[in-house]
Design a protein around this motif. Structure first.
Motif, PDB file in Angstrom:
ATOM      1  N   SER A 119       0.808  -1.224   0.000  1.00 26.65           N
ATOM      2  CA  SER A 119       0.000   0.000   0.000  1.00 26.65           C
ATOM      3  C   SER A 119       0.844   1.280   0.000  1.00 26.65           C
ATOM      4  CB  SER A 119      -0.925  -0.004   1.221  1.00 26.65           C
ATOM      5  OG  SER A 119      -0.180  -0.312   2.379  1.00 26.65           O
ATOM      6  N   SER A 120       2.139   1.185   0.231  1.00 28.95           N
ATOM      7  CA  SER A 120       3.051   2.340   0.124  1.00 28.95           C
ATOM      8  C   SER A 120       4.476   1.796   0.142  1.00 28.95           C
ATOM      9  CB  SER A 120       2.867   3.325   1.299  1.00 28.95           C
ATOM     10  OG  SER A 120       3.356   2.742   2.493  1.00 28.95           O
ATOM     11  N   GLY A 121       5.420   2.678  -0.156  1.00 29.40           N
ATOM     12  CA  GLY A 121       6.816   2.265  -0.065  1.00 29.40           C
ATOM     13  C   GLY A 121       7.164   1.897   1.372  1.00 29.40           C
ATOM     14  N   HIS A 163      10.984  -0.494  -4.059  1.00 29.31           N
ATOM     15  CA  HIS A 163      10.526   0.723  -4.747  1.00 29.31           C
ATOM     16  C   HIS A 163       9.467   1.444  -3.935  1.00 29.31           C
ATOM     17  CE1 HIS A 163      12.212   0.724  -8.783  1.00 29.31           C
ATOM     18  NE2 HIS A 163      12.144  -0.592  -8.751  1.00 29.31           N
ATOM     19  N   SER A 164       9.574   2.755  -3.902  1.00 30.30           N
ATOM     20  CA  SER A 164       8.378   3.548  -3.640  1.00 30.30           C
ATOM     21  C   SER A 164       7.749   3.698  -5.024  1.00 30.30           C
ATOM     22  CB  SER A 164       8.722   4.918  -3.052  1.00 30.30           C
ATOM     23  OG  SER A 164       7.550   5.726  -3.116  1.00 30.30           O
ATOM     24  N   ALA A 165       6.739   2.864  -5.292  1.00 26.09           N
ATOM     25  CA  ALA A 165       6.073   2.889  -6.611  1.00 26.09           C
ATOM     26  C   ALA A 165       5.194   4.123  -6.761  1.00 26.09           C
ATOM     27  CB  ALA A 165       5.261   1.613  -6.808  1.00 26.09           C
ATOM     28  N   SER A 219       7.547  14.761  -2.344  1.00 24.59           N
ATOM     29  CA  SER A 219       7.477  13.642  -3.289  1.00 24.59           C
ATOM     30  C   SER A 219       8.230  13.943  -4.572  1.00 24.59           C
ATOM     31  CB  SER A 219       6.040  13.233  -3.596  1.00 24.59           C
ATOM     32  OG  SER A 219       6.034  11.891  -4.075  1.00 24.59           O
ATOM     33  N   LEU A 220       8.240  12.970  -5.463  1.00 25.44           N
ATOM     34  CA  LEU A 220       9.021  13.075  -6.700  1.00 25.44           C
ATOM     35  C   LEU A 220       8.465  12.082  -7.727  1.00 25.44           C
ATOM     36  CD1 LEU A 220      11.488  10.491  -6.239  1.00 25.44           C
ATOM     37  CD2 LEU A 220      11.823  12.158  -4.438  1.00 25.44           C
ATOM     38  N   GLY A 221       8.886  12.302  -8.988  1.00 28.64           N
ATOM     39  CA  GLY A 221       8.583  11.311 -10.024  1.00 28.64           C
ATOM     40  C   GLY A 221       7.233  11.442 -10.685  1.00 28.64           C
TER      41      GLY A 221
HETATM   42  C1  PLP Z   1      13.887   6.933  -2.050  1.00 25.38           C
HETATM   43  C2  PLP Z   1      12.581   6.687  -1.345  1.00 25.38           C
HETATM   44  N1  PLP Z   1      12.400   5.541  -0.685  1.00 25.38           N
HETATM   45  C3  PLP Z   1      11.246   5.293  -0.013  1.00 25.38           C
HETATM   46  C4  PLP Z   1      10.208   6.202   0.027  1.00 25.38           C
HETATM   47  C5  PLP Z   1       8.948   5.888   0.801  1.00 25.38           C
HETATM   48  O1  PLP Z   1       7.896   5.572  -0.071  1.00 25.38           O
HETATM   49  P1  PLP Z   1       6.351   5.941   0.186  1.00 25.38           P
HETATM   50  O2  PLP Z   1       6.251   7.423   0.343  1.00 25.38           O
HETATM   51  O3  PLP Z   1       5.678   5.402  -1.055  1.00 25.38           O
HETATM   52  O4  PLP Z   1       5.932   5.222   1.409  1.00 25.38           O
HETATM   53  C6  PLP Z   1      10.359   7.419  -0.644  1.00 25.38           C
HETATM   54  C7  PLP Z   1       9.301   8.442  -0.601  1.00 25.38           C
HETATM   55  O5  PLP Z   1       9.547   9.611  -0.841  1.00 25.38           O
HETATM   56  C8  PLP Z   1      11.577   7.663  -1.350  1.00 25.38           C
HETATM   57  O6  PLP Z   1      11.792   8.822  -2.019  1.00 25.38           O
END
Ligand code: PLP
Length: 381
Positions: free
Chosen positions: A73-75, A197-199, A334-336
């Protein structure tokens, strides 16, 4: 088949019911059992697995040349599931300059006694990693967490060398490949055991999905540890919803064109900043002046990513002033995504951050390079 062809044609075959070329969405949380208590459709309940998630996982595993991918559900859900699947008493060796929230989580888990310890490696150079592994005398499980290029400093870690050192020390190697994406780097090729990955970022690429992923190597696929990661996801319910999985698959169909465009633009932006008299330092692995450029050139292909960080001359005040003057770059975290963003990371990360107070991080989107460079010039002039 080239990975870009695979991505563009995902899921690769028409759906068997209606012959649609785009994958369908299965919102159902539960699936009918057969008379024998079996599951003729191969699914029982969406906290274990959902048919909409599968084509996205299969595509990502193929792009990373891994054996299996799991979406979360998240990175953060993906990273913490991996950590929780490791045996209690795991020691983590990680870069001091890495994605801040995950570093804070490692630190918190040490405070709570759920990790045996945390070694923060103060710089990306191989000698520093070698020293960290040499000093490491922990007898329990060890995880080496690598992030390259790192967010937001753009540090480059030599994946082959550091993965080898980690394996000699008996550590499992996880590589955060969020900023490189499989378009530029496939860490499993260089010895990582698992790719993270943070997809949410460029894999989806449109700023409208929160998602995370782990992709395992062939050696890890059949292990007890990987089975535990899968169970961790189901126990926590840290699964990706079917609508998000569908959006993510749609995003990945255009991954290669988006990444090619934003990386090429990022290079132009970095080069323009490097020439600007009001810029003291640009951190972009594509620039020959970057200390990790040679390693990046070996382990990254077709570009160096969309993350560019720089430090204006004049310190924090100058950085804040430039941030306030930017009109096209949006000040947001955030990014991408498709739109370019700017962030003053030290202010966001707060006390204890290793990020310089005058550093601005840019996430380069899909706008025209001239517009982005024009905005930066007017903000810095
Ligand atoms: C390099 C990196 N790893 C992990 C994460 C964490 O992912 P999420 O925000 O999807 O939980 C991020 C989020 O900015 C990130 O830039």
């Amino acid at each position: 088949m080239d990975p870009s062809t695979r991505a563009a044609r995902a899921p690769g075959q028409p759906d068997p019911t209606m012959r649609g070329l785009v994958a369908p969405i299965y919102p159902s949380t539960t699936y009918e059992r057969g008379r024998e208590g079996d599951y003729p459709g191969g699914h029982s309940y969406s906290r274990d697995q959902n048919p909409t998630v599968e084509p996205a996982e299969e595509l990502l595993a193929a792009l990373e040349e891994g054996t299996e991918a799991l979406l979360f559900s998240s990175g953060m859900a993906a990273a913490t599931a991996l950590l929780d699947a490791l045996d209690p008493g795991t020691h983590v060796i990680a870069p001091a300059r890495m994605y801040w929230t995950l570093r804070r989580w490692f630190e918190r888990e040490v405070e709570r006694g759920r990790l045996a310890g945390l070694t923060l490696v103060d710089g990306p150079e191989e000698e520093r990693w070698a020293a960290a592994f040499a000093e490491h005398d922990h007898t329990g499980p060890t995880l080496a967490w690598l992030e390259t290029p790192s967010n937001p400093m753009g540090d480059v870690i030599d994946l082959i060398e550091v993965a080898e050192l980690a394996h000699e020390a008996g550590a499992l190697v996880a590589a955060d490949n969020t900023t490189a994406t499989p378009v530029h780097t496939r860490p499993l090729e260089f010895g990582a055991d698992v790719v993270f990955h943070s997809a949410t970022k460029q894999l989806n690429g449109h700023g409208d999905v929160l998602a995370g992923a782990l992709v395992c190597s062939d050696e890890l696929a059949g292990t007890e540890l990987w089975a535990r990661v899968r169970h961790e996801r189901a126990y926590r319910g840290a699964v990706l919803g079917p609508f998000e999985a569908w959006l993510l698959l749609r995003g990945m169909r255009t991954l290669f064109v988006r990444v090619a465009r934003s990386s090429a633009t990022a290079f132009e932006v970095a080069a323009a900043l490097a020439e600007h008299p009001s810029v003291a330092e640009v951190r972009y692995p594509g620039l020959p002046s970057h200390p990790g450029h040679d390693i990046a050139a070996r382990q990254m292909h077709d570009g160096f990513g969309m993350l560019v960080s720089f430090r204006p001359t004049g310190g924090e005040e100058a950085a804040r002033r430039a941030l306030g003057r930017l009109t096209l770059f949006t000040d947001a975290t955030s990014l991408g995504s498709t739109e370019s963003l700017v962030e003053h990371r030290a202010r966001i990360e707060g006390e204890g951050t290793p990020v310089p107070a005058d550093l601005l991080r840019l996430s380069i989107g899909l706008e025209h390079a001239d517009d982005l460079i024009g905005d930066l010039r007017q903000a810095l002039d």
